[in-house]
Design a protein around this motif. Structure first.
Motif, short mmCIF file in Angstrom:
data_model
loop_
_atom_site.label_atom_id
_atom_site.label_comp_id
_atom_site.label_asym_id
_atom_site.label_seq_id
_atom_site.Cartn_x
_atom_site.Cartn_y
_atom_site.Cartn_z
N VAL A 77 0.85 -1.20 0.00
CA VAL A 77 0.00 0.00 0.00
C VAL A 77 0.88 1.25 0.00
O VAL A 77 0.69 2.15 -0.81
CB VAL A 77 -0.95 0.01 1.22
CG1 VAL A 77 -1.56 1.38 1.45
CG2 VAL A 77 -2.05 -1.03 1.05
N GLN A 133 -8.69 -0.19 4.48
CA GLN A 133 -9.83 -0.99 4.91
C GLN A 133 -9.44 -2.47 4.83
O GLN A 133 -8.88 -2.92 3.84
CB GLN A 133 -11.06 -0.70 4.05
CG GLN A 133 -11.55 0.72 4.26
CD GLN A 133 -12.75 1.06 3.39
OE1 GLN A 133 -13.16 0.30 2.53
NE2 GLN A 133 -13.32 2.23 3.64
N GLY A 159 -8.39 -4.27 1.40
CA GLY A 159 -9.30 -4.05 0.29
C GLY A 159 -9.03 -2.66 -0.26
O GLY A 159 -8.02 -2.40 -0.89
N LYS A 160 -9.89 -1.76 0.07
CA LYS A 160 -9.77 -0.38 -0.38
C LYS A 160 -8.73 0.36 0.47
O LYS A 160 -8.63 0.14 1.68
CB LYS A 160 -11.14 0.28 -0.23
CG LYS A 160 -11.23 1.69 -0.68
CD LYS A 160 -12.68 2.18 -0.53
CE LYS A 160 -12.76 3.67 -0.63
NZ LYS A 160 -14.14 4.15 -0.41
N PHE A 161 -7.95 1.22 -0.17
CA PHE A 161 -7.00 2.06 0.54
C PHE A 161 -6.82 3.36 -0.24
O PHE A 161 -7.18 3.45 -1.41
CB PHE A 161 -5.65 1.36 0.74
CG PHE A 161 -4.92 1.05 -0.53
CD1 PHE A 161 -4.01 1.95 -1.06
CD2 PHE A 161 -5.13 -0.15 -1.19
CE1 PHE A 161 -3.33 1.66 -2.24
CE2 PHE A 161 -4.45 -0.46 -2.36
CZ PHE A 161 -3.55 0.45 -2.88
N GLY A 162 -6.27 4.36 0.41
CA GLY A 162 -6.03 5.63 -0.26
C GLY A 162 -5.61 6.70 0.72
O GLY A 162 -5.24 6.42 1.86
N GLU A 215 -10.83 -0.79 9.81
CA GLU A 215 -10.07 0.22 9.07
C GLU A 215 -8.98 0.77 9.97
O GLU A 215 -9.17 0.93 11.17
CB GLU A 215 -11.00 1.35 8.61
CG GLU A 215 -10.28 2.42 7.81
CD GLU A 215 -11.24 3.44 7.21
OE1 GLU A 215 -12.09 3.04 6.38
OE2 GLU A 215 -11.15 4.61 7.57
#
Length: 127
Positions: free
Chosen positions: A15, A34, A41-44, A89
Motif C-alpha cells: 500500500v 480498509q 481491500g480499499k486504501f487511499g 479500518e
C-alpha cells in the motif's frame, strides 16, 4: 500474486509503495486502509492539497521525503502489532511540522451482527 497468501504486513508495505508518488506531494493527510478477513481491500489518502496562510492559498511545494516515507511506513507496520481484529479500518494521520513528521494511528474494528448470531462457534444464548 494471490492476496490471501501475503501476510497483512506485506500487504501494508505494498500500500505504502503504491502511494509513494502521491505522498511526495503532500505535507499532511490521512492514509486509510480498509481490512476484511485480514486482507487489504480499499486504501487511499484523504488530504487537503491546498494550504493557506491568511488570504494566500497555494499548493504545497513538496511533500514527504524518501526518509519521511520510510519512517511513516515503519510506523504503520509497527502499529499492526497492536491490531486484534480481522475486519475494520486503520487510519494513519500525518503532518509535517518544522521538517519533522508527526503521525498518529486510529484503529476501527467492524463486526457483523448476522455473523455473530449465525456462527456455529457461538452457542445459543438467552437474549
Amino acid at each position: 500474486m494471490i492476496l490471501e497468501q501475503l501476510p497483512l504486513a506485506r500487504q501494508l508495505d505494498l500500500v505504502f509503495r503504491e502511494l509513494k508518488e502521491e505522498l511526495t506531494s503532500l505535507t499532511s493527510g490521512t492514509v486509510f486502509v480498509q481490512i476484511r478477513n485480514n486482507m487489504v481491500g480499499k486504501f487511499g489518502i484523504r488530504a487537503f492539497p491546498l494550504e493557506s496562510k491568511g488570504t494566500e492559498v497555494k499548493k504545497a511545494e513538496s511533500g514527504l521525503s524518501e526518509s519521511h516515507q520510510l519512517s511513516f511506513r515503519q510506523t504503520a507496520l509497527e502499529s499492526l502489532k497492536l491490531k486484534k481484529w480481522s475486519h475494520g479500518e486503520i487510519q494513519f494521520e500525518f503532518a509535517m511540522r518544522k521538517d519533522l513528521l508527526c503521525t498518529s494511528v486510529t484503529f476501527e474494528s467492524n463486526y457483523n451482527m448476522a455473523n455473530l448470531l449465525s456462527s456455529p462457534r457461538n452457542k445459543p444464548r438467552d437474549w
